[in-house]
Design a protein around this motif. Sequence first.
Motif, PDB file in Angstrom:
ATOM      1  N   GLY A   1       9.004   6.577   8.234  1.00 56.97           N
ATOM      2  CA  GLY A   1       7.993   7.622   8.170  1.00 56.97           C
ATOM      3  C   GLY A   1       7.893   8.247   6.791  1.00 56.97           C
ATOM      4  O   GLY A   1       8.556   7.823   5.842  1.00 56.97           O
ATOM      5  N   ASP A   2       7.078   9.279   6.705  1.00 53.34           N
ATOM      6  CA  ASP A   2       6.783   9.911   5.422  1.00 53.34           C
ATOM      7  C   ASP A   2       7.629  11.139   5.138  1.00 53.34           C
ATOM      8  O   ASP A   2       7.551  11.700   4.041  1.00 53.34           O
TER       9      ASP A   2
ATOM     10  N   LYS B   1      -2.341  15.492  -0.228  1.00 56.59           N
ATOM     11  CA  LYS B   1      -2.299  14.569  -1.362  1.00 56.59           C
ATOM     12  C   LYS B   1      -1.790  13.199  -0.902  1.00 56.59           C
ATOM     13  O   LYS B   1      -2.263  12.167  -1.363  1.00 56.59           O
ATOM     14  N   LEU B   2      -0.857  13.196   0.054  1.00 54.73           N
ATOM     15  CA  LEU B   2      -0.350  11.947   0.615  1.00 54.73           C
ATOM     16  C   LEU B   2      -1.490  11.156   1.245  1.00 54.73           C
ATOM     17  O   LEU B   2      -1.632   9.958   1.011  1.00 54.73           O
TER      18      LEU B   2
ATOM     19  N   ILE C   1       0.836  -1.197   0.000  1.00 57.48           N
ATOM     20  CA  ILE C   1       0.000   0.000   0.000  1.00 57.48           C
ATOM     21  C   ILE C   1       0.876   1.253   0.000  1.00 57.48           C
ATOM     22  O   ILE C   1       0.620   2.195  -0.762  1.00 57.48           O
ATOM     23  N   LEU C   2       1.920   1.276   0.827  1.00 53.81           N
ATOM     24  CA  LEU C   2       2.815   2.434   0.861  1.00 53.81           C
ATOM     25  C   LEU C   2       3.529   2.623  -0.476  1.00 53.81           C
ATOM     26  O   LEU C   2       3.659   3.756  -0.958  1.00 53.81           O
TER      27      LEU C   2
ATOM     28  N   ALA D   1      12.669   6.943  -2.535  1.00 52.32           N
ATOM     29  CA  ALA D   1      12.920   7.941  -1.491  1.00 52.32           C
ATOM     30  C   ALA D   1      12.360   7.504  -0.146  1.00 52.32           C
ATOM     31  O   ALA D   1      12.885   7.900   0.902  1.00 52.32           O
ATOM     32  N   ASP D   2      11.329   6.686  -0.162  1.00 55.11           N
ATOM     33  CA  ASP D   2      10.712   6.252   1.093  1.00 55.11           C
ATOM     34  C   ASP D   2      11.608   5.319   1.888  1.00 55.11           C
ATOM     35  O   ASP D   2      11.369   5.075   3.062  1.00 55.11           O
ATOM     36  N   PHE D   3      12.673   4.802   1.284  1.00 50.04           N
ATOM     37  CA  PHE D   3      13.569   3.891   1.984  1.00 50.04           C
ATOM     38  C   PHE D   3      14.673   4.624   2.738  1.00 50.04           C
ATOM     39  O   PHE D   3      15.479   4.001   3.415  1.00 50.04           O
TER      40      PHE D   3
END
Length: 107
Positions: free
Chosen positions: A64-65, A91-92, A25-26, A58-60
């Motif tokens: 968190g966000d 938007k996130l 999902i992420l 970039a999420d790695f």
Amino acid sequence: MTDFRDRERAEEAHFALEEETAFRILARRNRLLGEWAAGLMHLTPEEGDAYRKAVVQADFEEAGDEDVIRKLLGDLTGAKVDVSEADIRAKLAEMAIEARRQLLGEV
């Protein structure tokens, strides 16, 4: 004793499935965010594809966000797109709902 072990294995399998689903999902959410941002920056389809992948990557960087928000804010600001951190956070949240709906069929 076997019943306890069977239950323990079932719970472990369920937990693993939940973790995998949350990860998917992420990743989908981040891809959708990248697609949105690529559209705002008027990227070509090839550039947009690469950008979506970069947002997912970039999420790695950290838990968190914040890493994703920082990337999007920097890239959009650099492309002279008038967007705020609050816009990106909104938007996130919207894309998280959409990603969940796409993967799980929930509305």
